[in-house]
Scaffold this motif. Sequence first.
Motif, mmCIF file in Angstrom:
data_model
loop_
_atom_site.group_PDB
_atom_site.id
_atom_site.type_symbol
_atom_site.label_atom_id
_atom_site.label_comp_id
_atom_site.label_asym_id
_atom_site.label_seq_id
_atom_site.Cartn_x
_atom_site.Cartn_y
_atom_site.Cartn_z
ATOM 1 N N SER A 263 45.387 46.879 30.655
ATOM 2 C CA SER A 263 44.299 47.337 29.636
ATOM 3 C C SER A 263 44.612 46.698 28.651
ATOM 4 C CB SER A 263 44.944 49.226 29.707
ATOM 5 O OG SER A 263 42.584 48.787 28.746
ATOM 6 N N GLU A 264 46.059 46.441 28.162
ATOM 7 C CA GLU A 264 45.942 45.704 27.107
ATOM 8 C C GLU A 264 46.089 43.989 27.079
ATOM 9 O OE1 GLU A 264 50.218 46.294 25.926
ATOM 10 O OE2 GLU A 264 50.002 48.388 25.379
ATOM 11 N N LYS A 265 46.447 43.844 28.423
ATOM 12 C CA LYS A 265 45.686 41.988 28.758
ATOM 13 C C LYS A 265 43.528 42.175 29.146
ATOM 14 C CE LYS A 265 48.064 39.107 30.537
ATOM 15 N NZ LYS A 265 48.986 39.055 32.153
ATOM 16 N N ARG A 266 43.416 43.346 28.963
ATOM 17 C CA ARG A 266 42.325 43.179 29.393
ATOM 18 C C ARG A 266 41.282 42.974 28.391
ATOM 19 N NH1 ARG A 266 42.643 47.384 34.094
ATOM 20 N NH2 ARG A 266 42.809 46.494 35.695
ATOM 21 N N LYS A 267 41.828 43.966 27.369
ATOM 22 C CA LYS A 267 40.985 43.993 25.788
ATOM 23 C C LYS A 267 41.245 42.876 24.916
ATOM 24 C CE LYS A 267 40.899 49.072 26.138
ATOM 25 N NZ LYS A 267 41.614 50.375 25.595
ATOM 26 N N ALA A 268 42.837 42.624 25.424
ATOM 27 C CA ALA A 268 42.410 41.189 24.619
ATOM 28 C C ALA A 268 41.973 39.491 24.813
ATOM 29 C CB ALA A 268 43.912 40.695 24.668
ATOM 30 N N VAL A 269 41.468 40.199 25.801
ATOM 31 C CA VAL A 269 40.414 39.134 26.521
ATOM 32 C C VAL A 269 38.620 38.823 26.156
ATOM 33 C CG1 VAL A 269 42.501 37.344 28.115
ATOM 34 C CG2 VAL A 269 40.333 38.968 28.587
ATOM 35 N N SER A 270 39.084 40.151 26.328
ATOM 36 C CA SER A 270 36.873 40.709 26.768
ATOM 37 C C SER A 270 35.920 40.492 25.152
ATOM 38 C CB SER A 270 37.325 42.065 25.987
ATOM 39 O OG SER A 270 37.505 42.786 27.171
ATOM 40 N N GLU A 271 36.804 40.232 24.231
ATOM 41 C CA GLU A 271 35.721 39.058 23.368
ATOM 42 C C GLU A 271 35.978 37.692 23.403
ATOM 43 O OE1 GLU A 271 35.498 38.030 17.849
ATOM 44 O OE2 GLU A 271 37.040 40.435 19.079
ATOM 45 N N LYS A 272 36.634 37.152 23.824
ATOM 46 C CA LYS A 272 37.014 35.923 24.513
ATOM 47 C C LYS A 272 35.953 35.665 25.685
ATOM 48 C CE LYS A 272 38.986 32.450 27.368
ATOM 49 N NZ LYS A 272 40.634 32.748 27.623
ATOM 50 N N ILE A 273 35.655 37.051 26.604
ATOM 51 C CA ILE A 273 34.359 36.383 27.553
ATOM 52 C C ILE A 273 33.244 36.595 26.393
ATOM 53 C CG2 ILE A 273 33.539 37.651 29.135
ATOM 54 C CD1 ILE A 273 36.873 38.806 29.697
ATOM 55 N N ALA A 274 33.029 37.927 26.306
ATOM 56 C CA ALA A 274 31.557 38.123 25.163
ATOM 57 C C ALA A 274 31.518 36.965 24.709
ATOM 58 C CB ALA A 274 31.840 39.562 24.610
ATOM 59 N N GLU A 275 31.557 36.248 24.186
ATOM 60 C CA GLU A 275 31.405 34.869 23.117
ATOM 61 C C GLU A 275 31.393 34.086 24.215
ATOM 62 O OE1 GLU A 275 34.601 34.218 20.541
ATOM 63 O OE2 GLU A 275 34.542 35.543 19.280
ATOM 64 N N TYR A 276 32.199 33.379 25.147
ATOM 65 C CA TYR A 276 31.692 32.646 26.207
ATOM 66 C C TYR A 276 30.355 32.867 26.826
ATOM 67 C CZ TYR A 276 31.649 29.361 29.446
ATOM 68 O OH TYR A 276 31.986 28.334 30.725
ATOM 69 N N ILE A 277 30.163 34.064 27.292
ATOM 70 C CA ILE A 277 28.800 34.126 27.572
ATOM 71 C C ILE A 277 27.500 34.478 27.114
ATOM 72 C CG2 ILE A 277 27.305 36.975 29.083
ATOM 73 C CD1 ILE A 277 30.726 37.194 30.707
ATOM 74 N N ALA A 278 27.409 35.004 25.445
ATOM 75 C CA ALA A 278 26.538 34.888 25.082
ATOM 76 C C ALA A 278 26.247 32.905 24.515
ATOM 77 C CB ALA A 278 27.102 35.604 23.253
ATOM 78 N N THR A 279 27.414 32.197 24.125
ATOM 79 C CA THR A 279 27.225 31.737 24.007
ATOM 80 C C THR A 279 26.318 30.504 25.157
ATOM 81 O OG1 THR A 279 29.470 30.561 22.757
ATOM 82 C CG2 THR A 279 29.032 28.691 23.715
ATOM 83 N N GLN A 280 26.012 30.333 26.197
ATOM 84 C CA GLN A 280 26.264 29.934 27.670
ATOM 85 C C GLN A 280 24.796 30.639 27.845
ATOM 86 O OE1 GLN A 280 28.018 27.354 28.735
ATOM 87 N NE2 GLN A 280 28.012 27.745 30.518
ATOM 88 N N LEU A 281 24.746 31.749 27.233
ATOM 89 C CA LEU A 281 22.874 32.237 27.371
ATOM 90 C C LEU A 281 22.587 31.293 26.813
ATOM 91 C CD1 LEU A 281 24.125 36.341 28.297
ATOM 92 C CD2 LEU A 281 22.873 34.609 29.838
ATOM 93 N N GLY A 282 23.015 31.614 25.159
ATOM 94 C CA GLY A 282 22.034 30.581 24.004
ATOM 95 C C GLY A 282 21.805 29.722 24.566
ATOM 96 N N GLU A 283 22.601 28.767 25.120
ATOM 97 C CA GLU A 283 21.959 27.292 25.961
ATOM 98 C C GLU A 283 21.075 27.544 26.963
ATOM 99 O OE1 GLU A 283 25.369 25.070 27.033
ATOM 100 O OE2 GLU A 283 26.662 25.151 25.257
ATOM 101 N N LEU A 284 21.215 28.927 27.030
ATOM 102 C CA LEU A 284 19.643 28.639 28.284
ATOM 103 C C LEU A 284 18.495 29.969 28.188
ATOM 104 C CD1 LEU A 284 22.443 30.035 31.826
ATOM 105 C CD2 LEU A 284 21.705 27.448 31.248
ATOM 106 N N GLY A 285 18.700 29.737 26.835
ATOM 107 C CA GLY A 285 17.453 29.650 26.376
ATOM 108 C C GLY A 285 17.135 31.272 25.653
ATOM 109 N N MET A 286 18.273 31.826 25.671
ATOM 110 C CA MET A 286 18.610 33.253 25.488
ATOM 111 C C MET A 286 19.257 33.111 23.732
ATOM 112 S SD MET A 286 18.864 35.318 28.841
ATOM 113 C CE MET A 286 18.658 37.034 28.573
ATOM 114 N N PRO A 287 18.816 33.106 22.776
ATOM 115 C CA PRO A 287 19.233 32.450 21.822
ATOM 116 C C PRO A 287 19.691 33.747 20.968
ATOM 117 C CG PRO A 287 16.868 32.035 21.026
ATOM 118 C CD PRO A 287 16.938 32.376 22.491
ATOM 119 N N PHE A 288 19.435 34.894 21.181
ATOM 120 C CA PHE A 288 19.840 36.515 20.865
ATOM 121 C C PHE A 288 20.030 36.832 21.554
ATOM 122 C CE2 PHE A 288 15.556 34.531 18.463
ATOM 123 C CZ PHE A 288 16.242 34.164 17.414
ATOM 124 N N ALA A 289 20.601 36.739 22.636
ATOM 125 C CA ALA A 289 20.969 37.501 23.591
ATOM 126 C C ALA A 289 22.859 38.021 22.829
ATOM 127 C CB ALA A 289 21.129 36.792 25.118
#
Length: 550
Positions: A364-390
């Motif tokens: 659980s600790e290892k999962r939570k440690a990367v959750s923010e990184k995952i969220a930031e990466y996906i938000a960035t990718q979605l921004g590049e895919l035409g969803m700047p406020f996702a």
Amino acid sequence: MLQSLSVENYALIEKLEIEFKSGLNIITGETGAGKSILLGALGLILGQRADTSALKDNEKNCVIEGIFDIEKMNLKAFFEENDIDFEKQTAVRRIITPSGKSRAYINDIPVNLTTLRDLGLKLIDIHSQHETLHLSNHQFQLNVVDVVAGNSDLLTNYQQKFSSYKKEEQKLQQLIDEQKKNANDFDYYSFQFQQLHDAKLVDGEQQVLEEEERELSNAETIKSELQFCSEAISEAEGSVLTILKNCHQSLKRIKEVFHRSEALLERIDSTTIELKDISQEIQDLNEKIEMNPERLATVKERLDLIYSLQQKHRVTSIFELIELRNSLDKKISQISNSEEQIAAQRQLTDELLLKLREQASLLSEKRKAVSEKIAEYIATQLGELGMPFAKFKIDYLESELTNTGFDKIEFLFSANKQLSFQDVAKVASGGEMSRLMLSIKTLLAKQGDLPTIIFDEIDTGVSGEVADKMGGIIKDVSQDIQIINITHLPQIASKGDYHFFVYKESDDNSTSTQIKMLSKEERITEIAKMLSGQNLTPAAIQNAKALLKS
């Protein structure tokens, strides 16, 4: 990577061979031309089930073979574990016979479907439109986080411990259930045992008692007959011994004149001695036989007890009664010791659970440690895919321990500033789901966790500039791993390093699916058709050239 695929006698395919390259391989074609058939054929060598409906000609075998370059995929251990020859260029073949039988081979070694499927998961990741639904599956979501967290070894170790814990927990429950059941039987077993124990049974005594009972019951008759025999031999007037004595004297008187009488005299002497011995034994027996009503009553009582126990327990010997007594004694002992057994098993189970919780916490600790990184990466990718406020977030809930730990996670999504986070399955549209899945796949690819990726129309629900951005992302990922992308969008098709076209050929007898790699000019024409339809326009040709150039 997948180097080549050959398909024979499958669905609309009579026979075709495709050579794939590294990088981005694009597959296009008209609707119904057979693009999905290629995926179905590929699925068979990845371990999917098949039946005779897959055969084009029901009198011939269906044969599908894929050649994979696995030199850099760290798969030697898999081949060793499954006793398969490791080859850098590995051939995976599947044969379906007209009778419906299926055979699978890896480097010409026969394997079962499970082994084929296990290898297939390591060779190819197929993303279809249907797989987009996995985004709402909590297990899929957890798998994504575990890959990014690098939890593979830790999770495997945890799952082994979880399996051991569940087995011990099951043993504990069995002991508890047995104790409950046995508690109801304890008094019954104790009564049965005590009755047999108090009987003080001795193996073989029944035969002795039955013989004694017969003698005591017939003592008067026995004594009378023995007395008669004794008198007849030696005591009564005219007894056998008296007669023999007279005979002896008669023969003795003629001994001097009749020498053959000597032998008779010797025999009479022997007979006399034997009869005296018999007479004495009869007298001894007669003296020992006594009429004893008290003893007879005791013997009868003992035999009645033995007979009643045999009838009660449906056996025919004391030996069986003794075995039953010993069995009951063992059961009573087990029931008496069940508390100790349960306590020991509970302690073992609790210790395993404690260790399991420690590992679940680490997961659980290892999962939570990367959750923010995952969220930031996906938000960035979605921004590049035409969803700047996702916005994207991973929410954690603690549940009971399962084979993945105690984390239950939810992918939360918001498409714009005004909307709060909600479960991704409830708020994401088809196009948004496609972009989310592409973002996740690219993230996993960067972790080195995916082999060859096959995208089957991952561009569903997008178009225009977003499609172009999506194509750019797919192209970027293909620099590191092989991608085979089935698409209907020209913006994505133009990004390919290689372009394959699926089409149908028909004659008077049948229709078959074919595929070919397009030349530069053929590719311009195909992309132009994707832009404008079958009626090519100069503008479409120019647009196609511009897309390919860009």
